[in-house]
Design a protein around this motif. Sequence first.
Motif, PDB file in Angstrom:
ATOM      1  N   ASP A 192       2.495   5.545  -7.837  1.00 52.92           N
ATOM      2  CA  ASP A 192       3.545   5.389  -6.828  1.00 52.92           C
ATOM      3  C   ASP A 192       4.776   4.738  -7.445  1.00 52.92           C
ATOM      4  O   ASP A 192       4.717   3.605  -7.927  1.00 52.92           O
ATOM      5  CB  ASP A 192       3.007   4.530  -5.684  1.00 52.92           C
ATOM      6  CG  ASP A 192       3.954   4.449  -4.509  1.00 52.92           C
ATOM      7  OD1 ASP A 192       5.081   4.969  -4.599  1.00 52.92           O
ATOM      8  OD2 ASP A 192       3.564   3.847  -3.488  1.00 52.92           O
ATOM      9  N   LYS A 230       0.849  -1.181   0.000  1.00 54.18           N
ATOM     10  CA  LYS A 230       0.000   0.000   0.000  1.00 54.18           C
ATOM     11  C   LYS A 230       0.890   1.239   0.000  1.00 54.18           C
ATOM     12  O   LYS A 230       2.025   1.203   0.482  1.00 54.18           O
ATOM     13  CB  LYS A 230      -0.926   0.022   1.217  1.00 54.18           C
ATOM     14  CG  LYS A 230      -1.999  -1.063   1.187  1.00 54.18           C
ATOM     15  CD  LYS A 230      -2.955  -0.914   2.366  1.00 54.18           C
ATOM     16  CE  LYS A 230      -4.053  -1.981   2.298  1.00 54.18           C
ATOM     17  NZ  LYS A 230      -5.007  -1.858   3.433  1.00 54.18           N
ATOM     18  N   HIS A 231       0.351   2.337  -0.533  1.00 53.59           N
ATOM     19  CA  HIS A 231       1.131   3.558  -0.719  1.00 53.59           C
ATOM     20  C   HIS A 231       1.774   4.065   0.571  1.00 53.59           C
ATOM     21  O   HIS A 231       2.901   4.578   0.562  1.00 53.59           O
ATOM     22  CB  HIS A 231       0.239   4.644  -1.323  1.00 53.59           C
ATOM     23  CG  HIS A 231       0.922   5.972  -1.473  1.00 53.59           C
ATOM     24  ND1 HIS A 231       1.909   6.199  -2.411  1.00 53.59           N
ATOM     25  CD2 HIS A 231       0.787   7.133  -0.780  1.00 53.59           C
ATOM     26  CE1 HIS A 231       2.341   7.447  -2.304  1.00 53.59           C
ATOM     27  NE2 HIS A 231       1.681   8.033  -1.330  1.00 53.59           N
ATOM     28  N   ASP A 232       1.061   3.934   1.692  1.00 50.31           N
ATOM     29  CA  ASP A 232       1.569   4.493   2.948  1.00 50.31           C
ATOM     30  C   ASP A 232       2.504   3.546   3.697  1.00 50.31           C
ATOM     31  O   ASP A 232       2.952   3.853   4.804  1.00 50.31           O
ATOM     32  CB  ASP A 232       0.410   4.901   3.856  1.00 50.31           C
ATOM     33  CG  ASP A 232      -0.523   3.729   4.185  1.00 50.31           C
ATOM     34  OD1 ASP A 232      -0.326   2.633   3.625  1.00 50.31           O
ATOM     35  OD2 ASP A 232      -1.444   3.925   5.008  1.00 50.31           O
TER      36      ASP A 232
END
Length: 249
Positions: free
Chosen positions: A139, A14-16
């Motif tokens: 991303d 996930k991006h975070d």
Amino acid sequence: MERKVNGMEIKRYKHDAAYSYTLGMALTIELISQKDIYPIRKIYVHPDYVPKDNKYNMFQICKEAQLPMEVNQKAFQRLSTKENVYVIGIFDKRDRNIEPGKQHVVLVNPSDSGNLGTILRTGLGFGFRDYVIIKPSVDIYDPKTIRSSMGAFFHVRFTCYDSFEQYRQRFSDRQIYLFMLDGKINLKDLKERPRKTPFSLVFGNEGSGLPEIFHHYGDSIYIEHNHEIDSLNLSVAFGIAANAFSESL
């Protein structure tokens, strides 16, 4: 129960997330070659993995590099949808900022992981190592981007900016070449190639390209093609431009 690495649960990207990962033997070897830049948390090996030879023996490579390794099938079930992936490398994200004196590739709002990875690979082949990503964007740490770059990700530098204006303010003394469908200069007719002044090659989103206002930022260039198609794929257009400007590196 989720497998933990360094006290953190490893899940699908996930991006975070503070980490990303490589999917495949070749990519993981590229990661290991840059382990001083991207700290490696752990190497996972599938139970069905069989070393082909000493050069591509992940057990031996991890032992010599003193890297933590684990044979774990569940990690592959969580992280990979590909049946032919037998090695995964978990690594920490690290900023690797662009260098001011180098030539830059500026990608405004790229939205496709495959295109971005292909651009990194193509650009590296022509000597471009510094990339600017203008948000919003895909991303660059996404495993899909890393895989499509075929390992080039680990050999380039990149910095993200919230807007092109923010980038321009930081690098106001550069020659700007903007690739646009309605560009004013045919790439074939661009006689003067930059020699000393750092320059930036700027490309827009895959679908919309660069907005008209970008004409004010520098020389707008178009790549000539026949009318059988509306436009070139972004990664293809970049490859043509990178080749044309590679002599100036």
